[in-house]
Design a protein around this motif. Structure first.
Motif, PDB file in Angstrom:
ATOM      1  N   PHE A 199       0.845  -1.195   0.000  1.00 56.15           N
ATOM      2  CA  PHE A 199       0.000   0.000   0.000  1.00 56.15           C
ATOM      3  C   PHE A 199       0.880   1.244   0.000  1.00 56.15           C
ATOM      4  CE2 PHE A 199      -2.840  -3.164   1.932  1.00 56.15           C
ATOM      5  CZ  PHE A 199      -3.991  -2.954   1.183  1.00 56.15           C
ATOM      6  N   SER A 200       0.324   2.354  -0.463  1.00 58.94           N
ATOM      7  CA  SER A 200       1.074   3.608  -0.494  1.00 58.94           C
ATOM      8  C   SER A 200       0.125   4.770  -0.242  1.00 58.94           C
ATOM      9  CB  SER A 200       1.775   3.794  -1.844  1.00 58.94           C
ATOM     10  OG  SER A 200       0.816   3.835  -2.901  1.00 58.94           O
ATOM     11  N   GLY A 201       0.698   5.918   0.108  1.00 61.63           N
ATOM     12  CA  GLY A 201      -0.098   7.125   0.303  1.00 61.63           C
ATOM     13  C   GLY A 201      -1.170   6.943   1.365  1.00 61.63           C
ATOM     14  N   MET A 202      -2.334   7.521   1.095  1.00 65.10           N
ATOM     15  CA  MET A 202      -3.444   7.449   2.046  1.00 65.10           C
ATOM     16  C   MET A 202      -3.965   6.033   2.228  1.00 65.10           C
ATOM     17  SD  MET A 202      -4.091  10.327   3.508  1.00 65.10           S
ATOM     18  CE  MET A 202      -5.763  10.071   4.103  1.00 65.10           C
ATOM     19  N   ASP A 203      -3.708   5.145   1.255  1.00 69.98           N
ATOM     20  CA  ASP A 203      -4.187   3.766   1.392  1.00 69.98           C
ATOM     21  C   ASP A 203      -3.554   3.067   2.598  1.00 69.98           C
ATOM     22  OD1 ASP A 203      -5.805   4.065  -0.761  1.00 69.98           O
ATOM     23  OD2 ASP A 203      -4.640   2.818  -2.134  1.00 69.98           O
ATOM     24  N   ILE A 204      -2.366   3.494   2.993  1.00 74.02           N
ATOM     25  CA  ILE A 204      -1.750   2.940   4.201  1.00 74.02           C
ATOM     26  C   ILE A 204      -2.623   3.259   5.411  1.00 74.02           C
ATOM     27  CG2 ILE A 204       0.238   3.093   5.765  1.00 74.02           C
ATOM     28  CD1 ILE A 204       1.966   3.689   3.300  1.00 74.02           C
ATOM     29  N   ASP A 205      -3.069   4.523   5.488  1.00 76.79           N
ATOM     30  CA  ASP A 205      -3.926   4.924   6.606  1.00 76.79           C
ATOM     31  C   ASP A 205      -5.279   4.227   6.551  1.00 76.79           C
ATOM     32  OD1 ASP A 205      -2.083   6.928   7.693  1.00 76.79           O
ATOM     33  OD2 ASP A 205      -2.500   8.019   5.856  1.00 76.79           O
ATOM     34  N   PHE A 206      -5.816   4.064   5.332  1.00 77.97           N
ATOM     35  CA  PHE A 206      -7.114   3.392   5.208  1.00 77.97           C
ATOM     36  C   PHE A 206      -7.000   1.919   5.617  1.00 77.97           C
ATOM     37  CE2 PHE A 206      -8.025   6.545   1.554  1.00 77.97           C
ATOM     38  CZ  PHE A 206      -8.367   7.524   2.469  1.00 77.97           C
ATOM     39  N   ALA A 207      -5.898   1.262   5.244  1.00 76.41           N
ATOM     40  CA  ALA A 207      -5.692  -0.134   5.637  1.00 76.41           C
ATOM     41  C   ALA A 207      -5.542  -0.239   7.156  1.00 76.41           C
ATOM     42  CB  ALA A 207      -4.460  -0.707   4.936  1.00 76.41           C
ATOM     43  N   ASN A 208      -4.797   0.711   7.740  1.00 79.21           N
ATOM     44  CA  ASN A 208      -4.674   0.772   9.203  1.00 79.21           C
ATOM     45  C   ASN A 208      -6.040   0.871   9.859  1.00 79.21           C
ATOM     46  OD1 ASN A 208      -1.997   0.597  10.044  1.00 79.21           O
ATOM     47  ND2 ASN A 208      -1.558   2.716   9.536  1.00 79.21           N
ATOM     48  N   ALA A 209      -6.843   1.810   9.358  1.00 76.89           N
ATOM     49  CA  ALA A 209      -8.162   2.054   9.941  1.00 76.89           C
ATOM     50  C   ALA A 209      -9.058   0.827   9.790  1.00 76.89           C
ATOM     51  CB  ALA A 209      -8.816   3.263   9.278  1.00 76.89           C
ATOM     52  N   THR A 210      -8.945   0.131   8.658  1.00 78.12           N
ATOM     53  CA  THR A 210      -9.763  -1.061   8.421  1.00 78.12           C
ATOM     54  C   THR A 210      -9.447  -2.149   9.444  1.00 78.12           C
ATOM     55  OG1 THR A 210      -9.926  -0.608   6.045  1.00 78.12           O
ATOM     56  CG2 THR A 210     -10.307  -2.880   6.760  1.00 78.12           C
ATOM     57  N   LEU A 211      -8.166  -2.402   9.669  1.00 78.23           N
ATOM     58  CA  LEU A 211      -7.778  -3.460  10.607  1.00 78.23           C
ATOM     59  C   LEU A 211      -8.166  -3.104  12.042  1.00 78.23           C
ATOM     60  CD1 LEU A 211      -6.377  -6.160  11.117  1.00 78.23           C
ATOM     61  CD2 LEU A 211      -4.212  -4.909  11.343  1.00 78.23           C
ATOM     62  N   THR A 212      -7.840  -1.882  12.469  1.00 77.06           N
ATOM     63  CA  THR A 212      -8.159  -1.517  13.850  1.00 77.06           C
ATOM     64  C   THR A 212      -9.663  -1.420  14.077  1.00 77.06           C
ATOM     65  OG1 THR A 212      -7.829   0.826  13.284  1.00 77.06           O
ATOM     66  CG2 THR A 212      -5.976  -0.335  14.288  1.00 77.06           C
ATOM     67  N   ALA A 213     -10.404  -0.921  13.071  1.00 72.43           N
ATOM     68  CA  ALA A 213     -11.858  -0.846  13.216  1.00 72.43           C
ATOM     69  C   ALA A 213     -12.450  -2.246  13.368  1.00 72.43           C
ATOM     70  CB  ALA A 213     -12.477  -0.132  12.020  1.00 72.43           C
ATOM     71  N   TYR A 214     -11.901  -3.213  12.644  1.00 74.19           N
ATOM     72  CA  TYR A 214     -12.395  -4.587  12.779  1.00 74.19           C
ATOM     73  C   TYR A 214     -12.153  -5.104  14.200  1.00 74.19           C
ATOM     74  CZ  TYR A 214     -12.804  -9.556  12.772  1.00 74.19           C
ATOM     75  OH  TYR A 214     -13.170 -10.821  13.133  1.00 74.19           O
ATOM     76  N   VAL A 215     -10.920  -4.964  14.688  1.00 70.02           N
ATOM     77  CA  VAL A 215     -10.598  -5.480  16.023  1.00 70.02           C
ATOM     78  C   VAL A 215     -11.426  -4.776  17.093  1.00 70.02           C
ATOM     79  CG1 VAL A 215      -8.791  -5.811  17.746  1.00 70.02           C
ATOM     80  CG2 VAL A 215      -8.254  -6.099  15.320  1.00 70.02           C
ATOM     81  N   PHE A 216     -11.484  -3.444  17.031  1.00 71.54           N
ATOM     82  CA  PHE A 216     -12.255  -2.706  18.024  1.00 71.54           C
ATOM     83  C   PHE A 216     -13.738  -3.051  17.930  1.00 71.54           C
ATOM     84  CE2 PHE A 216      -8.961   0.981  17.793  1.00 71.54           C
ATOM     85  CZ  PHE A 216      -8.080   0.234  18.547  1.00 71.54           C
TER      86      PHE A 216
END
Length: 232
Positions: A141-158
């Motif tokens: 991933f690159s650019g903002m997609d890194i942040d979106f991937a981060n948010a996707t994983l943490t949102a799932y766990v939370f």
């Protein structure tokens, strides 16, 4: 007039005022109190009593209860593991993080109520955030997609773990009769045949085991989805 942003992490920690007393000791005691009594059970007075110190002396280290919670919250992040993605690969790194994040929340259920309430600016939280960015860079991933991937994983766990924390807090210590509860739910779902099919299954599943399997299923689905997105 706009309000200034403040955080306990934005200033140098004050040195101990007496032998044997330190900010680390205060934070450990605060985490113990939070684990025992939850957010509502934490007060500067109770913490002072636990440490055999006056509440006033604690204000040398923190300006208020929120700052104390910031310090305690960072200890939860310290319990999370993010293996080096350059060594183990991004999926293994993400998997280990997700499971350790879930376990940290279950061990410290009060932390679920702090998500989004307090800034995660402590060194442990920053370490996890930095490793996560590296993890998704390694994935491709690159650019903002890194942040979106981060948010996707943490949102799932939370999202998966917070209801589990809430259930354990409100229902986990109640000894309900399983047959009676199932019969009650079946009456409520009488007009919904697909739900009744699940309720009337002959096996009695351990709720904790089911939640763990559901977490496994969802995590694999999230990682598969992120990997598929990279491929396209």
């Amino acid at each position: 007039m706009s309000k200034s942003f403040t955080s306990v992490w934005l200033r140098e920690p004050r040195k101990a005022t007496s032998p044997g007393r330190s900010r680390q000791e205060i934070v450990r005691a605060a985490v113990e109190l939070l684990d025992e009594e939850g957010l509502n059970g934490l007060s500067m007075r109770k913490l002072g009593a636990k440490l055999s110190a006056g509440a006033t002396s604690l204000y040398w280290y923190v300006a208020n209860k929120d700052e104390l919670l910031e310090l305690a919250y960072d200890e939860v992040w310290a319990a999370m593991t993010v293996p080096d993605p350059d060594e183990v690969g991004w999926r293994e790194s993400a998997t280990v993080l997700a499971y350790s994040m879930r376990q940290a929340m279950l061990r410290h259920p009060w932390s679920a109520d702090l998500l989004g309430r307090l800034p995660a600016l402590g060194p442990n939280a920053m370490h996890v955030a930095d490793r996560m960015r590296r993890m998704f860079k390694v994935a491709g991933f690159s650019g903002m997609d890194i942040d979106f991937a981060n948010a996707t994983l943490t949102a799932y766990v939370f999202g998966m773990t917070s209801p589990e924390v809430a259930w354990d807090a409100t229902m986990g210590d109640k000894d309900y009769d399983a047959d009676e509860m199932r019969a009650s739910v079946a009456r409520a779902a009488a007009q919904f045949p697909d739900l009744l099919e699940r309720i009337n299954m002959t096996s009695y599943d351990d709720p904790r085991a089911v939640r763990a399997m559901a977490f496994d299923f969802g995590l694999l689905s999230v990682l598969d989805g992120l990997e598929r997105r990279l491929a396209t």
